[in-house]
Scaffold this motif. Structure first.
Motif, short mmCIF file in Angstrom:
data_model
loop_
_atom_site.label_atom_id
_atom_site.label_comp_id
_atom_site.label_asym_id
_atom_site.label_seq_id
_atom_site.Cartn_x
_atom_site.Cartn_y
_atom_site.Cartn_z
N UNK A 65 0.72 -1.03 -0.17
CA UNK A 65 -0.04 0.02 -0.05
C UNK A 65 1.09 1.46 0.30
N UNK A 66 1.95 1.22 1.21
CA UNK A 66 2.98 2.43 0.74
C UNK A 66 2.95 3.47 -0.56
N UNK A 67 3.74 1.94 -0.98
CA UNK A 67 4.84 2.02 -2.32
C UNK A 67 3.53 1.93 -3.22
N UNK A 68 2.63 1.49 -3.49
CA UNK A 68 1.59 2.03 -4.82
C UNK A 68 1.36 3.74 -4.57
N UNK A 69 1.25 4.34 -2.89
CA UNK A 69 1.06 5.46 -2.86
C UNK A 69 1.91 6.27 -3.02
N UNK A 70 2.79 5.73 -2.97
CA UNK A 70 4.40 7.01 -3.17
C UNK A 70 4.43 6.84 -4.85
N UNK A 71 3.93 5.41 -5.40
CA UNK A 71 4.83 5.73 -6.68
C UNK A 71 3.73 6.59 -7.79
N UNK A 72 4.56 6.74 -8.88
CA UNK A 72 4.12 7.20 -10.07
C UNK A 72 3.98 5.66 -10.64
N UNK A 73 4.30 5.04 -11.26
CA UNK A 73 3.74 3.88 -11.86
C UNK A 73 3.91 2.81 -11.20
N UNK A 74 2.78 1.62 -10.80
CA UNK A 74 2.96 0.64 -9.72
C UNK A 74 2.83 -0.41 -11.00
N UNK A 87 -5.15 -6.12 -5.72
CA UNK A 87 -5.68 -5.18 -6.50
C UNK A 87 -6.61 -4.69 -5.37
N UNK A 88 -6.96 -5.87 -4.48
CA UNK A 88 -8.09 -4.43 -3.96
C UNK A 88 -7.45 -3.70 -2.20
N UNK A 92 -7.21 2.26 -4.07
CA UNK A 92 -7.39 2.98 -3.76
C UNK A 92 -5.91 4.22 -4.01
N UNK A 93 -5.04 3.89 -4.08
CA UNK A 93 -3.55 4.23 -3.93
C UNK A 93 -3.26 4.72 -5.61
#
Lengths: 225, 225
Positions: A65-74, A87-88, A92-93
Motif C-alpha cells: 500500500x505504501x509503495x503504491x501510494x508513493x509511486x508514479x507508476x505501479x 488489487x483490492x 485507492x492508492x
C-alpha cells in the motif's frame, strides 16, 4: 527517454519476477519501491538487491500500500491466486496512475493450457476491479525473470496492451529501460494473447527441452538495443 | 518427410490464403484439390496456378464437398463470416480426418481488437460443429499470404494448436513443406493466442507503417530452413 525521476512501485516485489524488474530499473536510474504484504520481506529484498547493485541505487522497501501510494507508476507482479486480493488492497492508492499488470492467469496444474478468465484476461479483471481512472497496461508476461537478474541479453520481446496509446508508449519506455524491446499491441482486449503466450512458451520449453523459449516480432525495423 | 502421396483439400481455395498454400504444397509435390462453392471458380484458380507452376503439378478444381471427400487432409481457408456455414457443408466428408483451420475470428471494422468467440476460439467452434472424430488443428493464421505466392522467405513462424500431439506433428510437416517453421503450441484451448495474434500484427502493421509484421519463436534450436 523517460526521465529516471519517475518512481516505480513493484507490488509483490519480493518474488523473482518483481526482483528481476526492480534490478533492471534500479540499474537504469529509476527510484524503485519494493512492496510486500510484510515490510520486513521487502527490506530483505532491498538488501539483497543492494548487494548486487551497490548502495548508490535508489531503492526502498515498504508495504504494498505504501509503495503504491508513493509511486508514479505501479507494477503488479503477484501470482494469479493473489491477483484480485492484491488489487483490492491498492485500489485507492493507484487511482489516476498507470498500473502495469504482469499477471498470467495460469491454472495449475495445467499451466500449458490457456485459461481465459470470464472478463477476457487478467488485465481486464484488473481494470474491472480498479475502475476507469486507472490505466491498466499489461506487459512482461513472457519474460524469463531469472534472465533479468543475470544481465543476459534477453531474446524475447514484450507485447504491451491496454490503456491509452500514450500510456502504452510510457510503458514501452520502461520496457526499453529494462533492456528489452516493447511493441504497442493494442487495446486491453488483446491482453489474453500476451498472457496466453506464456502457456504456449511453457509448453514449448517442456516439449523441446529448453528453458526460455520466447517470441520476437519480425518484419518491423527494430530499435538499436 | 511426410510422403507427398498425401492429398490435401483446400476449402475456400480460391481466396488468396488458399491460393498461397496451394501454390506451396503443389510445388512440394503434394496433390492439391482446390475447393470452392462454385466449381468453375475452383477450375479458374487451378488454371491460374498451373500457369505459374507448370502442367506437371498435381492439382484439381472441384466443389468444397468433393474436395473434402477425396482428400486425406482438409484445410479450411474462408472468411470468419463463412466459417460455420462452410463447416456444416463439409461435416460428413471430414469425419476421421485432420481439418486444419486457418480462420481468424476478426470482427470488422475493429480488426485490430482481439475477438474471443463464445467457444473460446474459431478452432473450438469448428471442433464443436464437426464433433470429436475430427482432429481440428489450427495453424497459419499469422502468415501474409501474398508472400506464400511470391517465393519469399517468410519471416514468420506458425503456431500449431489442437488435436492430438500426433496430429499436430503431421501438420507441422505440412508447415515445413510450405517453407515455414511450425511449433507445437499445445491443445485447442491455446488457439485463441494464435488467432488473436493476427489482430495484434495488423495493429503493428498499421502503427509502424509496415506490411507484414510476424512472430518468431526464440530460445529454441531451429531446424535448418
Amino acid at each position: 527517454m523517460e526521465s529516471p525521476e519517475q518512481t516505480i512501485a513493484i507490488i509483490g516485489g519480493t518474488g523473482k519476477e518483481g526482483k528481476g524488474l526492480a534490478y533492471r530499473w534500479a540499474k537504469a536510474g529509476y527510484t524503485v519501491l519494493i512492496g510486500s504484504r510484510v515490510r520486513e520481506k521487502a527490506l530483505a529484498t532491498v538488501a539483497e538487491l543492494r548487494e548486487r547493485l551497490g548502495e548508490a541505487v535508489r531503492m526502498e522497501g515498504m508495504t504494498n500500500q505504501e509503495a503504491a501510494e508513493k509511486a508514479d507508476i505501479v507494477v503488479l507482479t503477484v501470482p494469479y491466486a493473489a491477483h484480485q486480493e492484491t488489487l483490492l488492497t491498492i485500489k485507492d492508492q493507484v487511482q489516476g496512475k498507470i498500473l502495469i499488470d504482469v499477471t498470467v492467469p495460469l491454472m495449475p496444474p495445467k499451466v500449458t493450457r490457456v485459461h481465459i478468465p470470464p472478463a477476457g484476461s487478467a488485465a481486464q479483471e484488473a481494470q474491472n476491479i480498479l475502475g476507469p481512472d486507472v490505466q491498466v497496461v499489461s506487459a512482461f508476461q513472457n519474460i524469463s525473470y531469472e534472465h533479468l537478474l543475470n544481465d543476459h541479453e534477453i531474446e524475447c520481446d514484450v507485447l504491451v496492451c491496454g490503456g491509452t496509446r500514450a500510456a502504452r508508449a510510457e510503458v514501452i519506455k520502461l520496457v526499453e529501460a529494462a533492456g528489452l524491446t516493447g511493441w504497442d499491441a493494442g487495446p486491453i482486449e488483446n491482453s489474453i494473447v500476451a498472457e496466453g503466450l506464456t502457456s504456449i512458451l511453457i509448453g514449448i520449453n517442456k516439449q523441446y527441452g529448453v528453458e526460455s523459449a520466447g517470441i520476437r516480432i519480425t518484419g518491423v525495423q527494430r530499435k538499436k538495443e
